[in-house]
Design an enzyme around this catalytic site. Sequence first.
Site, PDB file in Angstrom:
ATOM      1  CB  CYS A  45      -0.924   0.011   1.216  1.00 20.81           C
ATOM      2  SG  CYS A  45      -2.023  -1.405   1.304  1.00 20.81           S
TER       3      CYS A  45
HETATM    4  C1  BEZ Z   1       0.563  -4.568   1.840  1.00 14.54           C
HETATM    5  O1  BEZ Z   1       0.061  -3.485   1.507  1.00 14.54           O
HETATM    6  O2  BEZ Z   1       1.749  -4.784   1.806  1.00 14.54           O
HETATM    7  C2  BEZ Z   1      -0.345  -5.666   2.303  1.00 14.54           C
HETATM    8  C3  BEZ Z   1      -1.522  -5.368   2.985  1.00 14.54           C
HETATM    9  C4  BEZ Z   1      -2.315  -6.400   3.450  1.00 14.54           C
HETATM   10  C5  BEZ Z   1      -1.942  -7.709   3.198  1.00 14.54           C
HETATM   11  C6  BEZ Z   1      -0.785  -7.992   2.498  1.00 14.54           C
HETATM   12  C7  BEZ Z   1       0.019  -6.964   2.041  1.00 14.54           C
END
Ligand code: BEZ
Length: 214
Positions: A45
């Site tokens: 994210c």
């Molecule tokens: C991420 O943004 O890295 C992420 C968020 C939730 C689950 C897996 C990855």
Amino acid sequence: MALQLGVKAPDFQAMTTEGPLNFYQWAGDNWVILFSHPKDFTPVCTTELGYLAGMKSEFEKRHCKIIGLSVDSIDDHKRWSADIAETQGHMLNFPLIADLDRKVANLYGMIHPMANDTLTVRSVFIMDPAKVIRLMITYPASTGRDFNEILRVLDSLQLTAKYQVATPVNWRQGDDVIIVPSLDDKAAKAKFPEGWKTVKPYLRLVHQPGRKAA
Ligand code: BEZ
């Protein structure tokens, strides 16, 4: 009614990093990208939001506003935005909804319980200026989105809303486009007097309308 292409997007009130807003009022007569991300302070994210902030001007050129959402708090969004600026080189420059009660996430079907029953998945919606849903895509949490592809689809949506054309596989700005099958040759002649290339009677390629010659 379930959200589908062609359906009017539901309106909502929400608290965001830029203050409280009413979605329809905020959108005005712009195109809109509404997207969700699973969680603040997560790696994928962080890269997505930083990249999107860096290409906001491309969406602005197309009269398209951007708004993000997760079920985290305003306080978290704001603290995390410092990390995004530090690590990705771009300050957040669009509102992020703090959907703590999941009201908007539920309205837009952004929580997929078989994937995760509390966090939003990576949903993307494009709405046109009439607030009609023109695109819906869902990515899993583990796959970061390609926002250049979202921009490409926006270009296609805006072009095909204006002219009776469709865009072929891997189309990019300036590439030839397809005359829609509902336009017969006689009607096509009036719309595209400079002509087109007939590959098959149902596959007619024409220079992208409305584009100045290079
Ligand atoms: C991420 O943004 O890295 C992420 C968020 C939730 C689950 C897996 C990855």
